[in-house]
Design a protein around this motif. Structure first.
Motif, PDB file in Angstrom:
ATOM      1  N   LEU A   1      22.588   9.575  78.559  1.00  6.06           N
ATOM      2  CA  LEU A   1      23.850  10.305  78.659  1.00  6.06           C
ATOM      3  C   LEU A   1      24.582   9.931  79.945  1.00  6.06           C
ATOM      4  N   VAL A   2      23.814   9.719  81.019  1.00  6.34           N
ATOM      5  CA  VAL A   2      24.433   9.269  82.270  1.00  6.34           C
ATOM      6  C   VAL A   2      25.056   7.887  82.082  1.00  6.34           C
TER       7      VAL A   2
ATOM      8  N   ILE B   1      29.155  11.447  73.640  1.00  2.08           N
ATOM      9  CA  ILE B   1      27.787  11.979  73.664  1.00  2.08           C
ATOM     10  C   ILE B   1      27.466  12.695  72.355  1.00  2.08           C
ATOM     11  N   VAL B   2      28.392  13.521  71.878  1.00  2.00           N
ATOM     12  CA  VAL B   2      28.158  14.251  70.626  1.00  2.00           C
ATOM     13  C   VAL B   2      27.982  13.274  69.460  1.00  2.00           C
ATOM     14  N   LEU B   3      28.881  12.302  69.373  1.00  4.26           N
ATOM     15  CA  LEU B   3      28.805  11.346  68.263  1.00  4.26           C
ATOM     16  C   LEU B   3      27.591  10.425  68.384  1.00  4.26           C
ATOM     17  N   ALA B   4      27.266  10.013  69.615  1.00  6.05           N
ATOM     18  CA  ALA B   4      26.117   9.126  69.795  1.00  6.05           C
ATOM     19  C   ALA B   4      24.809   9.855  69.467  1.00  6.05           C
ATOM     20  N   MET B   5      24.700  11.127  69.844  1.00  5.49           N
ATOM     21  CA  MET B   5      23.501  11.885  69.504  1.00  5.49           C
ATOM     22  C   MET B   5      23.365  12.014  67.986  1.00  5.49           C
TER      23      MET B   5
ATOM     24  N   LEU C   1      25.399  16.343  85.736  1.00  8.53           N
ATOM     25  CA  LEU C   1      24.825  16.207  84.397  1.00  8.53           C
ATOM     26  C   LEU C   1      23.299  16.201  84.455  1.00  8.53           C
ATOM     27  N   THR C   2      22.734  15.526  85.447  1.00 11.42           N
ATOM     28  CA  THR C   2      21.272  15.477  85.586  1.00 11.42           C
ATOM     29  C   THR C   2      20.709  16.857  85.912  1.00 11.42           C
ATOM     30  N   VAL C   3      21.394  17.605  86.769  1.00  9.44           N
ATOM     31  CA  VAL C   3      20.931  18.951  87.127  1.00  9.44           C
ATOM     32  C   VAL C   3      20.950  19.868  85.907  1.00  9.44           C
ATOM     33  N   ILE C   4      22.032  19.808  85.134  1.00  7.28           N
ATOM     34  CA  ILE C   4      22.126  20.652  83.932  1.00  7.28           C
ATOM     35  C   ILE C   4      21.008  20.304  82.948  1.00  7.28           C
TER      36      ILE C   4
END
Length: 309
Positions: free
Chosen positions: A206-207, A80-84, A256-259
């Motif tokens: 992200l999901v 996620i960090v690298l893809a963002m 993850l969706t809630v956060i």
């Protein structure tokens, strides 16, 4: 009158009755499918207590489930960090005024969007393994992260580009009016607002990253699905082990969706959204979000950002 009211007529009594009937029929249909699945499982003796009891033992969780969850989260977080990062860099590149940069970023994004994630994992895994770049234990992890980063980063780059196009008009002019250059306006004004407006679509991506980490089982990365397969092999309860794995994935994605939802609400309360609730990131589609269809490498739409360009 808002655009939403123009496009949507409030249902009358007949329409509400029709919706109720369809809802009941749909619910009965889903219940019938669920009942058929349970019946088939029972016929195949997959609901026997002897198959489910091992899943409640401490050994299963300490040796398989928890290590699998940790490996899944580790690959997902790094990806996620690298893809963002990849998505923001190449998304801004596709909006560049420089034609060469715009063309290069377009080639990279379109290429990695077209190649299946699993193929990228296969190719990079065999390359890393042949060169032993990360060591025997880490080659599969590096391949999973590489595949997830390149594909999802390319998708996020398109989200960034479409998010900037979906901003209300006048954002760039406001930046130029206070003395910013076009690049400064893009980085300081348009990009932050675009990321906020595209947050629901970004969360969905992200999901996808979290779920696609399960593809690592194809290259023996010991994530959750691979560990569920090991449990099924060791205890002869494949279906119960996969059902447990599915429930854990659902719980992780829901968390993850809630956060992300809480982060979005907090940002909205601070008044940093782009144009309030108008998050139309797809020009031509009213009040929708999504990726704007690409019009080619470099994109003629990029030029539409500045008619003078």
């Amino acid at each position: 009158m808002s655009a939403q009211n123009v496009l949507f007529d409030a249902p009358g009594p007949k329409a509400r009755l029709r919706h109720l009937i369809l809802t009941v029929v749909g619910g009965l249909f889903i219940a019938a499918i669920f009942g058929a699945v349970v019946w088939k499982f029972n016929q195949a003796e997959q609901l026997a207590g002897a198959l489910w009891r091992p899943l409640a033992t401490a050994d299963i969780w300490t040796e398989y489930v928890i290590p699998g969850v940790i490996s899944t989260l580790k690959a997902a977080v790094v990806s996620i960090v690298l893809a963002m990062t990849f998505g923001i860099v190449f998304g801004m590149g596709r909006l560049s005024q420089n034609r060469a940069i715009r063309w290069f970023c377009g080639v990279v994004v379109e290429f990695f969007r077209a190649v299946p994630v699993l193929l990228m994992m296969y190719f990079t895994f065999y390359y890393y393994a042949s060169k032993d770049l990360f060591g025997v234990e880490n080659n599969s992890f590096a391949a999973v992260v590489t595949g997830l980063t390149l594909y999802n980063g390319a998708v996020i780059a398109e989200l960034v580009r479409s998010g900037v196009f979906g901003l209300p008009t006048g954002q760039r002019e406001a930046g130029l009016a206070v003395g910013l250059t076009r690049s400064q306006s893009l980085r300081s004004i348009e990009l932050p607002q675009a990321l906020t407006a595209m947050l629901p679509a970004l969360v969905s991506q992200l999901v996808v990253i979290l779920k696609d980490s399960a593809l690592g089982t194809a290259i023996t990365y010991p994530e959750l699905l691979e560990q569920a397969k090991n449990v099924g092999t060791a205890y002869g309860n494949v279906i119960p082990a996969y059902i447990l794995c599915a429930l854990i994935f659902i719980a992780l994605n829901y968390g993850l969706t809630v956060i992300a939802g809480r982060i979005e609400r907090r940002i909205n309360k601070r008044g940093k959204t782009a144009g309030g609730t108008m998050t139309n990131a797809m020009p031509g589609v009213p009040l929708g979000t999504g990726v704007m269809p690409s019009t080619g490498l470099g994109g003629t739409n990029v030029q539409n950002l500045d008619p003078k360009g």
